[in-house]
Design a protein around this motif. Sequence first.
Motif, short mmCIF file in Angstrom:
data_model
loop_
_atom_site.label_atom_id
_atom_site.label_comp_id
_atom_site.label_asym_id
_atom_site.label_seq_id
_atom_site.Cartn_x
_atom_site.Cartn_y
_atom_site.Cartn_z
N ALA A 171 0.60 -1.23 -0.05
CA ALA A 171 0.09 0.03 0.03
C ALA A 171 1.02 1.36 -0.02
CB ALA A 171 -0.95 -0.23 1.21
N ALA A 172 1.92 1.34 0.74
CA ALA A 172 3.05 2.39 0.91
C ALA A 172 3.75 2.58 -0.39
CB ALA A 172 3.79 2.36 2.09
N PHE A 173 4.61 1.49 -1.04
CA PHE A 173 5.41 1.75 -2.10
C PHE A 173 4.65 1.39 -3.21
CE2 PHE A 173 9.16 0.26 0.92
CZ PHE A 173 8.92 1.39 1.85
N THR A 174 3.89 2.48 -3.77
CA THR A 174 3.26 2.40 -5.12
C THR A 174 4.08 3.04 -6.24
OG1 THR A 174 2.09 4.37 -4.55
CG2 THR A 174 1.13 1.89 -4.03
N PHE A 175 5.41 3.41 -6.02
CA PHE A 175 6.13 4.16 -7.07
C PHE A 175 7.50 3.49 -6.88
CE2 PHE A 175 5.15 6.36 -3.02
CZ PHE A 175 6.51 6.52 -2.68
N PRO A 176 8.21 3.69 -8.16
CA PRO A 176 9.65 3.19 -8.14
C PRO A 176 11.01 4.09 -7.50
CG PRO A 176 8.96 4.31 -10.28
CD PRO A 176 7.83 4.31 -9.47
N ALA A 177 11.94 3.53 -7.50
CA ALA A 177 13.14 4.33 -7.02
C ALA A 177 14.23 3.88 -8.04
CB ALA A 177 13.52 3.86 -5.50
N PRO A 178 14.07 4.49 -9.18
CA PRO A 178 15.15 4.09 -10.22
C PRO A 178 16.44 4.74 -10.05
CG PRO A 178 13.55 5.95 -11.17
CD PRO A 178 13.14 5.60 -9.64
N LEU A 179 17.27 4.20 -10.65
CA LEU A 179 18.79 4.40 -10.62
C LEU A 179 19.04 5.17 -12.08
CD1 LEU A 179 21.09 4.49 -8.48
CD2 LEU A 179 21.99 2.23 -9.52
N ASN A 180 19.38 6.56 -12.10
CA ASN A 180 19.62 7.05 -13.39
C ASN A 180 21.07 7.38 -13.68
OD1 ASN A 180 19.32 8.94 -15.34
ND2 ASN A 180 17.37 9.47 -14.96
N PRO A 181 21.63 6.68 -14.65
CA PRO A 181 23.33 6.97 -14.82
C PRO A 181 23.26 8.52 -15.31
CG PRO A 181 22.33 5.19 -15.89
CD PRO A 181 21.14 5.69 -15.50
N ILE A 182 24.41 9.06 -14.54
CA ILE A 182 24.80 10.23 -14.89
C ILE A 182 26.15 10.19 -15.69
CG2 ILE A 182 25.56 12.67 -14.28
CD1 ILE A 182 22.82 11.94 -13.37
N SER A 183 27.10 9.15 -15.15
CA SER A 183 28.38 8.94 -15.98
C SER A 183 28.74 7.45 -15.91
CB SER A 183 29.31 9.75 -15.46
OG SER A 183 29.75 9.38 -14.18
N ASP A 184 29.68 6.98 -16.33
CA ASP A 184 29.85 5.65 -16.14
C ASP A 184 29.99 5.12 -14.96
OD1 ASP A 184 30.18 5.38 -18.91
OD2 ASP A 184 32.35 5.50 -19.16
N SER A 185 30.54 6.05 -13.73
CA SER A 185 30.82 5.79 -12.43
C SER A 185 29.72 6.53 -11.57
CB SER A 185 32.19 6.20 -11.92
OG SER A 185 32.41 7.36 -12.16
N ILE A 186 28.98 7.29 -11.82
CA ILE A 186 28.08 8.03 -10.86
C ILE A 186 26.49 7.88 -11.32
CG2 ILE A 186 27.37 10.35 -10.18
CD1 ILE A 186 30.24 10.97 -10.01
N SER A 187 25.58 7.68 -10.56
CA SER A 187 24.21 7.51 -10.88
C SER A 187 23.53 8.30 -9.67
CB SER A 187 23.72 6.10 -10.80
OG SER A 187 24.36 5.14 -11.90
N CYS A 188 22.37 8.56 -10.09
CA CYS A 188 21.45 9.35 -9.12
C CYS A 188 20.20 8.30 -8.54
CB CYS A 188 20.48 10.71 -9.77
SG CYS A 188 19.51 11.50 -8.65
N LEU A 189 19.85 8.08 -7.33
CA LEU A 189 18.95 7.39 -7.05
C LEU A 189 17.87 8.34 -6.83
CD1 LEU A 189 17.66 4.50 -6.00
CD2 LEU A 189 18.63 5.31 -3.64
N GLU A 190 16.71 8.03 -7.84
CA GLU A 190 15.86 9.03 -7.91
C GLU A 190 14.55 8.65 -6.94
OE1 GLU A 190 16.24 10.68 -12.37
OE2 GLU A 190 14.47 9.63 -11.78
N LEU A 191 14.43 9.50 -5.86
CA LEU A 191 13.51 9.24 -4.79
C LEU A 191 12.35 10.18 -4.90
CD1 LEU A 191 16.11 8.51 -1.88
CD2 LEU A 191 15.21 6.72 -3.30
N PHE A 192 11.83 10.57 -6.01
CA PHE A 192 10.94 11.61 -6.00
C PHE A 192 9.96 11.24 -7.03
CE2 PHE A 192 14.76 13.10 -8.60
CZ PHE A 192 14.12 12.83 -9.89
N HIS A 193 9.48 9.99 -7.11
CA HIS A 193 8.47 9.45 -8.01
C HIS A 193 6.95 9.20 -7.30
CE1 HIS A 193 11.00 9.31 -11.55
NE2 HIS A 193 11.94 8.96 -10.82
#
Length: 427
Positions: free
Chosen positions: A75-97
Amino acid sequence: MLLTNIKLATEQVSFLQAVRQGLGQQQGLFFPTSWPKLDIEKLLAMPFVERSSHILKALIGEELSFAEVETMVTAAFTFPAPLNPISDSISCLELFHGPTLAFKDFGARFMAQALAKAQQGKNTTIVTATSGDTGAAVAHAFYQQAGVKVVILFPKGKISHLQEKLFTTLGHNITALAVDGDFDQCQALVKQVFEQTDLVKQLNINSANSINISRLFAQVCYYFEAVAQLPVAQRNQVVFAVPSGNFGNLTAGLIAKALGLPIKRLLAATNANDTVPRYWRSGQWQPKPTVATLSNAMDVSAPNNWPRIEALLAQGVIQRSDIETFAVDEDDTQLGVKQLAQAGYTSEPHAAVAYKALKRSLADDEVGVFLGTAHPAKFKEQVENILGTPIGLPETLARSAVEQSLSVDIAADFAALRLILTALEPA
């Protein structure tokens, strides 16, 4: 699993008791004194909701069945938390969906489920302070929930216009109070409320800040989700950079590491409100007056969750070397937003603070993940001023932006707050 009051070890409560109380005696935070052993490889192979249900069941213990926990998580987690690559070694964990476009949707929505379990038919008044995103997440999580009144204190004029509109326009069981002061004063007022045992008992008062253990436990889950999205070969080299204000998010990451998640280290990235980086260097806890910054949700000089980090260190499950601290100034914050834009990624000041900390710390053989804690449109004016280009509003923000604020101005005065609380109609 029993949770212990950090300030008063003789006070031990179950998970649902901790959810109901919020704070322990002497304003002590509830926290585990031991941690379950988890099969990390097996967990990382599961889908997000299933994995999160197992993690939370292990943290909660026998008080709730797995089926009950899974229903709450579903019921609570009805949206994703995708990992969005910025470069080969760095990604953003998007927690705003989530519904209010901020990471606090995870914790607030799970707390709403947990409190529904813990209430046992009693009415509850939630009193909480916000430096930006907590207010909206809590308001939407509990909006029109039976038996719950929500009172949100926020520093007047010190959070973004769009952040404010997300929770000051709802009405019904949500009361928003614009405090003539900064966030630390708002938080101090909430603490004063909890010192009034007669008031707490009369109104069955609770808090939905990250001091409530249900919110904190929920946040642990998205660290596992981030690592699960990395290639297996990179999972032992991951460094997390966490935008840090009240330090609940960093605490959740450290708990994930204590549970066995292979996090190499965590970076606590603050803005000019640098109490923790200074403490980490000097050993002296010396909060200064809070200053306003571009990353306003982190404008906190006395972070409430720091005692829990000290507890993890004292327990020996986290070492000092597992944590690095950084203070990022306004110029560097703006530079971070620009550099991310140059990499093709539109972000906002809080994530930029974490990104800059990551750039300072990350070694060539490491993989970096910085937490994207809010949708950039929540800071539309700041981002547009930095980048010089317009950004669009998601429907949620566009809708609330044109609605009338229902907030009530209030002095940073406990007597005034008490009058408002006692005048609330029953939930």
